[in-house]
Design an enzyme around this catalytic site. Structure first.
Site, PDB file in Angstrom:
ATOM      1  N   LYS A 163      41.521 -13.906  18.398  1.00  0.00           N
ATOM      2  CA  LYS A 163      42.801 -14.095  18.555  1.00  0.00           C
ATOM      3  C   LYS A 163      44.337 -14.561  17.789  1.00  0.00           C
ATOM      4  O   LYS A 163      44.797 -14.157  17.447  1.00  0.00           O
ATOM      5  CB  LYS A 163      42.820 -14.827  19.597  1.00  0.00           C
ATOM      6  CG  LYS A 163      41.059 -14.498  21.162  1.00  0.00           C
ATOM      7  CD  LYS A 163      41.230 -15.310  22.081  1.00  0.00           C
ATOM      8  CE  LYS A 163      40.865 -14.933  23.372  1.00  0.00           C
ATOM      9  NZ  LYS A 163      41.255 -13.499  24.023  1.00  0.00           N
ATOM     10  N   PHE A 174      31.748 -17.275  27.039  1.00  0.00           N
ATOM     11  CA  PHE A 174      32.055 -16.246  27.080  1.00  0.00           C
ATOM     12  C   PHE A 174      31.851 -16.100  25.820  1.00  0.00           C
ATOM     13  O   PHE A 174      32.684 -16.261  24.591  1.00  0.00           O
ATOM     14  CB  PHE A 174      33.380 -15.869  27.585  1.00  0.00           C
ATOM     15  CG  PHE A 174      33.679 -14.363  27.573  1.00  0.00           C
ATOM     16  CD1 PHE A 174      33.621 -13.518  28.887  1.00  0.00           C
ATOM     17  CD2 PHE A 174      33.822 -13.837  26.649  1.00  0.00           C
ATOM     18  CE1 PHE A 174      34.008 -11.870  28.505  1.00  0.00           C
ATOM     19  CE2 PHE A 174      35.084 -12.551  26.485  1.00  0.00           C
ATOM     20  CZ  PHE A 174      33.998 -11.807  27.749  1.00  0.00           C
ATOM     21  N   ASP A 210      31.385 -20.866  18.546  1.00  0.00           N
ATOM     22  CA  ASP A 210      32.474 -19.360  18.923  1.00  0.00           C
ATOM     23  C   ASP A 210      33.765 -19.856  19.362  1.00  0.00           C
ATOM     24  O   ASP A 210      34.046 -20.965  20.170  1.00  0.00           O
ATOM     25  CB  ASP A 210      32.431 -19.039  19.778  1.00  0.00           C
ATOM     26  CG  ASP A 210      33.593 -17.865  20.301  1.00  0.00           C
ATOM     27  OD1 ASP A 210      34.523 -17.947  19.906  1.00  0.00           O
ATOM     28  OD2 ASP A 210      32.622 -17.007  21.633  1.00  0.00           O
TER      29      ASP A 210
END
Length: 405
Positions: free
Chosen positions: A254, A140, A225
């Site tokens: 995040k 993702f 990532d």
């Protein structure tokens, strides 16, 4: 006036696009790892806003940084630079392999920048044929059309017309599947060192090293990532630091802002040089408010006692989950690292992670799912031990609730 609007969960269905299905409760206040809803009911937060609230809710250092910056400067755009952005960039460079930083607003935007940079780097150095991007199944990387296509979950990218091309997917932790796809036309391989949405699946060291070696062999960039695994979540500032494998480009978001939206792409001077003036940009990227908060978050998290504390909390989480499982027998394993853990449901409860998520909320606990078979925990990195113990008591009640039907 705004105060005359009665805010209820039903209002969401009236005024919001229906792409989300939020829980029936509406939180209104948070402190540390506790949250209160409109009715004053208290919850323990094991979700952390999906691995975002790395220092819990309303951490004094972040609140102070935001308030101080709010009285100085909010926004300029990138026609000018600003002090918080430059300080944060310097600290990220000092703390990682990187020499250059690009700021965005989210993980998806950081990944978009990384993928565009990789394509431009390959075009400049090798020619138009070197454009293939290889990703992995169950990955993702965000919800922009480019990043969602690169992500290995077709359910998220189907149904929006023609997809960006020259993107292929190998199998995570399977080096042979990558070998079958990679070639001199590959410009980049992108992967999460610890898959998040895909089910909290750690990359095996041999696999990660093998990806690095193949990228070297075929002159392809290795993009990590670390949107979910970064900024202390695994007990190191970034997950790559647990190994000798160093990427060419790293993306982070995040936890970086501790709850304030920010993302960043980190890379080397040579690779960065291919994003010349005008090739990419963002109106809000490097916003002074966001960077001031992120600097405070980074300063707070990047301390040995905090990072070591993450690993201590992991032990406690695993111990408590093992005790619950001994009693109720619902998990086949618990995997992950630091404060990013996934309890994998056994065959009897496969496909029912949402039931556990909803039951947890009933019992006063915020948890997460990572696909239909995994319950995900991504709490504050500094969650007090007492809150872990109390949260696990509530989680055990939720497990019992699901078992009883």
């Amino acid at each position: 006036m705004a105060e005359h609007i009665q805010v209820t969960r039903a209002l969401f269905d009236e005024v919001m696009v229906p792409n989300y299905a939020p829980a029936p409760i509406i939180p209104v206040r948070g402190q540390g790892s506790r949250v209160w809803d409109q009715a004053g009911r208290e919850y323990i937060d094991f979700a952390g806003g999906i691995a975002v609230n790395a220092l819990g809710h309303c951490h004094p250092a972040l609140v102070s940084a935001l308030k101080a910056q709010a009285d100085k400067l909010w926004h300029l755009s990138n026609v000018m630079t600003n002090e918080p952005a430059l300080r944060l960039a310097q600290k990220l460079v000092d703390s990682t392999f990187a020499e250059k930083v690009y700021f965005a607003n989210s993980g998806a935007e950081a990944n978009e920048a990384a993928l565009k940079l990789a394509r431009r780097w390959a075009l400049d150095k090798f020619g138009a044929q070197k454009q293939q991007i290889i990703s992995f199944g169950k990955s993702f990387h965000g919800r922009t059309f480019f990043t969602v296509t690169v992500g290995g979950q077709a359910a998220y990218s189907d149904g929006f017309g023609p997809k960006p091309g020259a993107i292929d997917h190998a199998e995570y932790n399977n080096l042979e599947s990558l070998k079958a796809l990679i070639s001199d036309n590959t410009c980049a391989v992108i992967l999460e060192p610890l898959q998040g949405e895909g089910g909290i699946i750690p990359g095996e060291l041999e696999f990660l090293q093998g990806v690095r070696d193949l990228c070297n062999q075929f002159n392809a960039l290795m993009i990590y990532d670390e949107v979910q695994s970064g900024v202390g979540r695994t007990g190191k500032l970034y997950a790559y630091m647990h190994t000798n494998v160093v990427p060419d480009i790293l993306t982070t978001a995040k936890s970086l802002g501790g709850g304030f939206p920010i993302g960043a792409m980190l890379t080397t001077t040579e690779i960065a040089s291919h994003l010349k003036v005008g090739t990419h940009g963002s109106t809000y990227g490097g916003n002074p408010l966001a960077c001031a908060v992120a600097e405070a978050a980074l300063d707070t998290i990047n301390q040995p006692e905090v990072l070591n504390g993450v690993l201590e909390r992991e032990k406690l989480f695993r111990r408590e989950l093992a005790a619950i499982n001994e009693k109720h027998n619902v998990f086949s394993t618990v995997r992950g690292q630091g404060m990013l853990l996934g309890a994998v449901l056994n065959d009897e409860f496969k496909g029912r992670s949402r039931d556990f998520f909803l039951a947890s909320a009933d019992q006063g606990l915020f948890a997460l799912v990572a696909g239909p078979d995994v319950i995900r925990f991504a709490p504050s990195l500094v969650i007090p031990e007492a809150d872990i113990i109390e949260g696990m008591k509530r989680f055990e009640k939720a497990v019992a609730q699901v078992k009883q039907g």
